[in-house]
Write an enzyme that holds these catalytic residues in place. Structure first.
Site, PDB file in Angstrom:
ATOM      1  N   LYS A  45      -2.003  13.752  -4.337  1.00 18.47           N
ATOM      2  CA  LYS A  45      -0.499  14.138  -4.296  1.00 18.47           C
ATOM      3  C   LYS A  45       0.132  13.395  -5.562  1.00 18.47           C
ATOM      4  CE  LYS A  45       1.025  10.051  -1.517  1.00 18.47           C
ATOM      5  NZ  LYS A  45       1.157   9.141  -2.628  1.00 18.47           N
ATOM      6  N   ARG A 121       8.488   7.004   3.411  1.00 19.04           N
ATOM      7  CA  ARG A 121       7.361   6.591   4.173  1.00 19.04           C
ATOM      8  C   ARG A 121       7.632   6.132   5.668  1.00 19.04           C
ATOM      9  NH1 ARG A 121       3.963   5.472  -0.924  1.00 19.04           N
ATOM     10  NH2 ARG A 121       1.820   5.120  -0.083  1.00 19.04           N
ATOM     11  N   ARG A 155     -11.460   6.081  -8.197  1.00 20.91           N
ATOM     12  CA  ARG A 155     -10.119   6.208  -8.803  1.00 20.91           C
ATOM     13  C   ARG A 155      -9.938   5.124  -9.946  1.00 20.91           C
ATOM     14  NH1 ARG A 155      -5.173   7.792  -5.375  1.00 20.91           N
ATOM     15  NH2 ARG A 155      -4.740   5.657  -4.871  1.00 20.91           N
ATOM     16  N   ARG A 187      -6.953  -0.164  -8.800  1.00 17.54           N
ATOM     17  CA  ARG A 187      -5.956  -0.770  -8.165  1.00 17.54           C
ATOM     18  C   ARG A 187      -6.460  -1.780  -6.906  1.00 17.54           C
ATOM     19  NH1 ARG A 187      -2.207   4.414  -6.320  1.00 17.54           N
ATOM     20  NH2 ARG A 187      -2.105   2.873  -4.640  1.00 17.54           N
ATOM     21  N   ARG A 198      -4.051   1.612   4.541  1.00 20.24           N
ATOM     22  CA  ARG A 198      -2.896   2.448   4.016  1.00 20.24           C
ATOM     23  C   ARG A 198      -2.937   4.049   4.826  1.00 20.24           C
ATOM     24  NH1 ARG A 198      -4.854   2.550  -1.889  1.00 20.24           N
ATOM     25  NH2 ARG A 198      -3.181   4.214  -2.175  1.00 20.24           N
TER      26      ARG A 198
HETATM   27  P1  AMP Z   1       0.979   4.685  -3.705  1.00 23.26           P
HETATM   28  O1  AMP Z   1       0.982   4.550  -5.187  1.00 23.26           O
HETATM   29  O2  AMP Z   1       1.858   5.753  -3.194  1.00 23.26           O
HETATM   30  O3  AMP Z   1      -0.181   5.123  -2.940  1.00 23.26           O
HETATM   31  O4  AMP Z   1       1.808   3.405  -3.375  1.00 23.26           O
HETATM   32  C1  AMP Z   1       1.099   2.089  -3.605  1.00 23.26           C
HETATM   33  C2  AMP Z   1       1.747   1.008  -2.435  1.00 23.26           C
HETATM   34  O5  AMP Z   1       3.122   0.751  -3.061  1.00 23.26           O
HETATM   35  C3  AMP Z   1       1.675   1.316  -1.136  1.00 23.26           C
HETATM   36  O6  AMP Z   1       0.616   0.880  -0.389  1.00 23.26           O
HETATM   37  C4  AMP Z   1       2.701   0.249  -0.709  1.00 23.26           C
HETATM   38  O7  AMP Z   1       2.620  -1.060  -0.863  1.00 23.26           O
HETATM   39  C5  AMP Z   1       3.742   0.437  -1.948  1.00 23.26           C
HETATM   40  N1  AMP Z   1       4.830   1.553  -1.770  1.00 23.26           N
HETATM   41  C6  AMP Z   1       4.914   2.786  -2.465  1.00 23.26           C
HETATM   42  N2  AMP Z   1       6.041   3.426  -1.912  1.00 23.26           N
HETATM   43  C7  AMP Z   1       6.376   2.821  -0.951  1.00 23.26           C
HETATM   44  C8  AMP Z   1       7.476   3.059   0.062  1.00 23.26           C
HETATM   45  N3  AMP Z   1       8.021   4.300   0.068  1.00 23.26           N
HETATM   46  N4  AMP Z   1       7.891   2.158   0.941  1.00 23.26           N
HETATM   47  C9  AMP Z   1       6.970   1.229   1.009  1.00 23.26           C
HETATM   48  N5  AMP Z   1       5.974   0.831   0.172  1.00 23.26           N
HETATM   49  C10 AMP Z   1       5.561   1.687  -0.724  1.00 23.26           C
END
Ligand code: AMP
Length: 249
Positions: A45, A121, A155, A187, A198
């Protein structure tokens, strides 16, 4: 049909917002697009959001990228968020809601529109986003959990937000970012334990929002399994069908 429902949904939400503010209607030839993108971690995404941003001239706002940048700059917010990200847990809603509100207020975002990636989220985030004006369209990149886990294993990321994959989307120079030249990293939350968490969190807390937008008739779903270019071209086709046209800026 979808276009009509999209138009109605945005028209209704903006009318309600106007009524709440008791302002007379303003004449706007077309409102800047307000988009959200959903998908399990590893669905691609972020990559699709970046391509959408470039093609349609909207701002890509990725909460995960913003948080990772805060962590690498060791800001107060970054120190607070670090342990949540490392464990694959969600950062508190108060933090993410304030972060998104700040980004949506900027002049560029107000003028050009946005694609939100990684937000909302949770239910509270969804409600907060509605208070910030809601969205005109939601996109879902559909992928099975097994395929997502497989993708995540190769990744690599950059703090600038770019994302690569050893097999599907390698950088031109191994280990370096094509966009800014910085060193790529894996990461912490892409390790198997945090990844499983996740994905669980996604199904429990975020997937209901996808259904929420589907019920309102403002969701388009594309299959995330094919190659990046193919997924993007079906997404563009779907967006065209709901009235989107390329690059307005
Ligand atoms: P992503 O890059 O979208 O996979 O996000 C990586 C991590 O950032 C997530 O696993 C959360 O720890 C944190 N994170 C990102 N967006 C949010 C959100 N909207 N609410 C809470 N935690 C977030």
């Amino acid at each position: 049909m979808v276009f009509v429902r999209v138009f109605c949904y945005s028209a209704v939400t903006s009318t309600i917002a106007r009524m709440a503010r008791r302002q007379p209607p303003t004449l706007r030839p077309f409102a800047p697009p307000r988009l959200v993108i959903f998908g399990v971690p590893g669905s691609g995404k972020g990559t699709q959001a970046e391509l959408v941003a470039r093609r349609y001239g909207v701002r890509h706002i990725s909460t995960g990228t913003i948080l990772r940048s805060e962590i690498s700059r060791r800001t107060v917010l970054g120190q607070r968020a670090r342990r949540y990200l490392a464990a694959g847990k969600l950062v508190p809603d108060s933090v993410t809601n304030a972060l998104v509100a700040k980004h949506l207020r900027t002049a560029t975002v107000r003028r050009r529109g946005f694609i939100l990636d990684g937000y909302p989220r949770t239910r509270r985030q969804l409600n907060a986003l509605e208070r910030m004006g809601g969205v005109t369209l939601a996109v879902e990149i559909a992928l099975t959990d097994a395929a997502a886990v497989h993708r995540i294993s190769g990744r690599q990321n950059c703090v600038c937000g770019a994302s690569y994959h050893a097999a599907y989307h390698p950088p031109k120079r191994p280990g370096g970012c094509d966009r800014c030249g910085r060193r790529l990293f894996t990461r912490d939350d892409d390790r198997p334990g945090p990844v499983r968490r996740r994905i669980r969190i996604y199904h429990r807390q975020t997937a209901p929002h996808v259904r929420h937008y589907r019920r309102h008739g403002v969701l388009v779903t594309v299959d995330g399994q094919p190659a990046i270019a193919e997924v993007f071209s079906s997404l563009v086709g779907r967006l065209r069908r709901v009235g989107w046209r390329a690059h307005r800026v």
